[in-house]
Design a protein around this motif. Structure first.
Motif, mmCIF file in Angstrom:
data_model
loop_
_atom_site.group_PDB
_atom_site.id
_atom_site.type_symbol
_atom_site.label_atom_id
_atom_site.label_comp_id
_atom_site.label_asym_id
_atom_site.label_seq_id
_atom_site.Cartn_x
_atom_site.Cartn_y
_atom_site.Cartn_z
ATOM 1 N N PRO A 32 0.826 -1.209 0.000
ATOM 2 C CA PRO A 32 0.000 0.000 0.000
ATOM 3 C C PRO A 32 0.865 1.266 0.000
ATOM 4 O O PRO A 32 1.723 1.437 0.886
ATOM 5 C CB PRO A 32 -0.817 -0.120 1.287
ATOM 6 C CG PRO A 32 0.045 -0.939 2.209
ATOM 7 C CD PRO A 32 0.838 -1.874 1.332
ATOM 8 N N GLN A 33 0.634 2.113 -0.955
ATOM 9 C CA GLN A 33 1.495 3.274 -1.161
ATOM 10 C C GLN A 33 1.503 4.218 0.037
ATOM 11 O O GLN A 33 2.546 4.758 0.412
ATOM 12 C CB GLN A 33 1.057 4.027 -2.425
ATOM 13 C CG GLN A 33 1.256 3.222 -3.706
ATOM 14 C CD GLN A 33 0.777 3.964 -4.943
ATOM 15 O OE1 GLN A 33 0.221 5.048 -4.862
ATOM 16 N NE2 GLN A 33 1.010 3.368 -6.105
ATOM 17 N N HIS A 34 0.340 4.440 0.649
ATOM 18 C CA HIS A 34 0.247 5.374 1.770
ATOM 19 C C HIS A 34 1.132 4.913 2.940
ATOM 20 O O HIS A 34 1.856 5.719 3.541
ATOM 21 C CB HIS A 34 -1.216 5.475 2.216
ATOM 22 C CG HIS A 34 -1.450 6.465 3.318
ATOM 23 N ND1 HIS A 34 -1.387 7.828 3.124
ATOM 24 C CD2 HIS A 34 -1.736 6.288 4.649
ATOM 25 C CE1 HIS A 34 -1.628 8.451 4.269
ATOM 26 N NE2 HIS A 34 -1.842 7.540 5.204
ATOM 27 N N LEU A 35 1.095 3.633 3.235
ATOM 28 C CA LEU A 35 1.897 3.094 4.337
ATOM 29 C C LEU A 35 3.383 3.180 4.033
ATOM 30 O O LEU A 35 4.182 3.597 4.882
ATOM 31 C CB LEU A 35 1.500 1.647 4.632
ATOM 32 C CG LEU A 35 2.303 0.938 5.742
ATOM 33 C CD1 LEU A 35 2.208 1.685 7.060
ATOM 34 C CD2 LEU A 35 1.836 -0.509 5.903
ATOM 35 N N HIS A 36 3.766 2.800 2.809
ATOM 36 C CA HIS A 36 5.189 2.838 2.465
ATOM 37 C C HIS A 36 5.715 4.271 2.406
ATOM 38 O O HIS A 36 6.868 4.532 2.764
ATOM 39 C CB HIS A 36 5.431 2.112 1.137
ATOM 40 C CG HIS A 36 5.313 0.625 1.265
ATOM 41 N ND1 HIS A 36 4.458 -0.127 0.497
ATOM 42 C CD2 HIS A 36 5.925 -0.251 2.111
ATOM 43 C CE1 HIS A 36 4.556 -1.405 0.835
ATOM 44 N NE2 HIS A 36 5.446 -1.496 1.812
ATOM 45 N N THR A 37 4.880 5.206 1.981
ATOM 46 C CA THR A 37 5.271 6.618 2.004
ATOM 47 C C THR A 37 5.524 7.076 3.436
ATOM 48 O O THR A 37 6.509 7.768 3.732
ATOM 49 C CB THR A 37 4.181 7.488 1.363
ATOM 50 O OG1 THR A 37 4.019 7.120 -0.008
ATOM 51 C CG2 THR A 37 4.543 8.976 1.432
ATOM 52 N N ALA A 38 4.653 6.671 4.338
ATOM 53 C CA ALA A 38 4.796 7.054 5.745
ATOM 54 C C ALA A 38 6.015 6.387 6.382
ATOM 55 O O ALA A 38 6.709 6.996 7.213
ATOM 56 C CB ALA A 38 3.530 6.693 6.513
ATOM 57 N N MET A 39 6.289 5.143 6.022
ATOM 58 C CA MET A 39 7.474 4.454 6.541
ATOM 59 C C MET A 39 8.743 5.173 6.112
ATOM 60 O O MET A 39 9.673 5.371 6.912
ATOM 61 C CB MET A 39 7.495 3.009 6.064
ATOM 62 C CG MET A 39 6.422 2.125 6.695
ATOM 63 S SD MET A 39 6.274 0.509 5.904
ATOM 64 C CE MET A 39 7.845 -0.261 6.378
ATOM 65 N N ARG A 40 8.792 5.580 4.861
ATOM 66 C CA ARG A 40 9.970 6.298 4.359
ATOM 67 C C ARG A 40 10.093 7.668 5.027
ATOM 68 O O ARG A 40 11.188 8.131 5.331
ATOM 69 C CB ARG A 40 9.898 6.420 2.841
ATOM 70 C CG ARG A 40 10.005 5.069 2.135
ATOM 71 C CD ARG A 40 9.751 5.209 0.635
ATOM 72 N NE ARG A 40 10.857 5.890 -0.033
ATOM 73 C CZ ARG A 40 11.941 5.295 -0.492
ATOM 74 N NH1 ARG A 40 12.101 3.989 -0.358
ATOM 75 N NH2 ARG A 40 12.882 5.993 -1.094
ATOM 76 N N TYR A 41 8.969 8.315 5.258
ATOM 77 C CA TYR A 41 8.958 9.604 5.956
ATOM 78 C C TYR A 41 9.580 9.445 7.349
ATOM 79 O O TYR A 41 10.392 10.275 7.775
ATOM 80 C CB TYR A 41 7.520 10.101 6.071
ATOM 81 C CG TYR A 41 7.346 11.403 6.839
ATOM 82 C CD1 TYR A 41 7.400 12.626 6.184
ATOM 83 C CD2 TYR A 41 7.108 11.405 8.219
ATOM 84 C CE1 TYR A 41 7.224 13.825 6.874
ATOM 85 C CE2 TYR A 41 6.938 12.590 8.918
ATOM 86 C CZ TYR A 41 6.992 13.794 8.240
ATOM 87 O OH TYR A 41 6.823 14.981 8.940
ATOM 88 N N ALA A 42 9.206 8.376 8.031
ATOM 89 C CA ALA A 42 9.702 8.153 9.389
ATOM 90 C C ALA A 42 11.191 7.844 9.418
ATOM 91 O O ALA A 42 11.937 8.401 10.231
ATOM 92 C CB ALA A 42 8.918 7.002 10.037
ATOM 93 N N VAL A 43 11.633 6.963 8.539
ATOM 94 C CA VAL A 43 13.021 6.479 8.589
ATOM 95 C C VAL A 43 14.003 7.451 7.960
ATOM 96 O O VAL A 43 15.114 7.649 8.473
ATOM 97 C CB VAL A 43 13.126 5.100 7.901
ATOM 98 C CG1 VAL A 43 14.584 4.637 7.851
ATOM 99 C CG2 VAL A 43 12.274 4.063 8.620
ATOM 100 N N LEU A 44 13.616 8.063 6.852
ATOM 101 C CA LEU A 44 14.548 8.875 6.076
ATOM 102 C C LEU A 44 14.491 10.357 6.425
ATOM 103 O O LEU A 44 15.078 11.180 5.732
ATOM 104 C CB LEU A 44 14.274 8.681 4.575
ATOM 105 C CG LEU A 44 14.388 7.233 4.072
ATOM 106 C CD1 LEU A 44 13.970 7.148 2.606
ATOM 107 C CD2 LEU A 44 15.797 6.699 4.267
ATOM 108 N N GLY A 45 13.817 10.684 7.506
ATOM 109 C CA GLY A 45 13.643 12.086 7.868
ATOM 110 C C GLY A 45 14.732 12.644 8.754
ATOM 111 O O GLY A 45 14.480 13.477 9.613
ATOM 112 N N GLY A 46 15.943 12.202 8.590
ATOM 113 C CA GLY A 46 17.053 12.709 9.394
ATOM 114 C C GLY A 46 17.365 11.804 10.564
ATOM 115 O O GLY A 46 17.000 10.635 10.590
ATOM 116 N N GLY A 47 18.031 12.366 11.556
ATOM 117 C CA GLY A 47 18.458 11.564 12.703
ATOM 118 C C GLY A 47 19.960 11.390 12.702
ATOM 119 O O GLY A 47 20.614 11.499 11.658
#
Length: 302
Positions: A32-47
């Motif tokens: 599901p695109q919405h979930l994978h978009t959100a997963m990438r947002y969480a992981v790839l958003g810096g840190g």
């Protein structure tokens, strides 16, 4: 004199972590695109990527011909996904109820609460999926994979990170003594940092004595990380931290600063850094990255 450049190492290994995460995260076009978009947002958003960096640094203690780079990359991604899932869930209204993470809206604010819950669930299972996939027929590699899975599961569960968060939530507004506070943080924050170092040591096929030294290093480093977090929450602003400052005091949470004061916390952080560094005395220049990471953790400003 060592010619090691931590700045160059940090740049190279940080990019290694980002590249590996991109490799093991599904594209946002996958269903599901919405979930994978959100997963990438969480992981790839810096840190800061402290946990993958610790995996990489510890793996350098072994003979280069005995370290499987793919396994190390998988371990680094797995632990970062577990860490990210914990942040996504911690930020939910039913937990710490935070709107800001890594300088931008938390996942449940950028998407919604149900999606944030599923992001955490999916990242947790993805972590174990990539760590358990068969990458080599070599029996030593397979044994290392199993040991890594056991280490990560223990560090993430009720006797580690999740258990520490439960204790934290149960003690809001209550007084804790110093040993209880230390044990809570050893579980909530320290367990995953300890696991990161252990994963690198397992990949390096280090002997038990060396693994014991790494345990001492990581235990001190994990506690120092939390002590510094407590200090920064009390002294830095939200723009610097990239997350809401002053949350601990606002929620009446027990911390090293509230329990013993800012001066005590600063001295404890220095003492723990020294303890971590001393535990690396048996290692030569191969441990330079671990030494510099101890300084990075304790001396950071966010």
């Amino acid at each position: 004199m060592s010619s090691f450049s931590f700045e160059a190492w940090l740049a190279t290994q940080s990019q290694r972590a980002e590249s590996a995460l991109l490799q093991y995260l599904d594209p946002d076009t996958a269903v599901p695109q919405h979930l994978h978009t959100a997963m990438r947002y969480a992981v790839l958003g810096g840190g800061k990527r402290i946990r993958p960096l610790l995996v990489f640094a510890a793996s350098e203690l072994g003979s280069i011909d005995r370290v499987d780079a793919s396994l190390v990359n998988r371990a680094a991604c797995a632990i970062e996904m577990i860490h990210t899932y914990s942040l996504v869930h911690d930020d939910l209204p039913c937990m710490d109820d935070d709107d800001l993470r890594r300088g931008r809206p938390t996942v449940h604010k950028a998407f919604d609460e149900a999606t944030a819950l599923l992001v955490g669930d999916a990242l947790q299972t993805r972590a174990f999926e990539i760590l358990s996939n068969v990458i080599d027929a070599d029996s030593l590699i397979r044994l290392a994979q199993l040991e890594m899975i056991q280490s990560l599961a223990h560090a993430s569960g009720s006797k580690g990170m999740a258990g520490g968060q439960a204790i934290d939530l149960q003690n809001v507004g209550k007084k804790m003594d110093l040993p209880a506070l230390e044990e809570m943080h050893a579980m909530k924050t320290g367990a995953l940092l300890l696991c990161a170092v252990q994963l690198g040591g397992i990949a390096a096929q280090l002997p038990p004595a060396s693994m014991a030294s790494l345990y001492t290093y990581a235990r001190a480093l994990g506690l120092a990380f939390q002590v510094v977090d407590d200090i920064l929450d009390a002294t830095a602003d939200s723009a610097t931290l990239g997350k809401t400052a002053g949350k601990d005091a606002a929620q009446d949470k027990p911390t090293y600063v509230t329990l013993k004061g800012l001066d005590y916390a600063n001295e404890l952080a220095k003492e723990l850094k020294g303890r971590a560094l001393d535990s690396l005395n048996e290692f030569g220049p191969q441990a330079d990255a671990l030494r510099h990471l101890a300084h990075l953790v304790v001396d950071r400003k966010k």
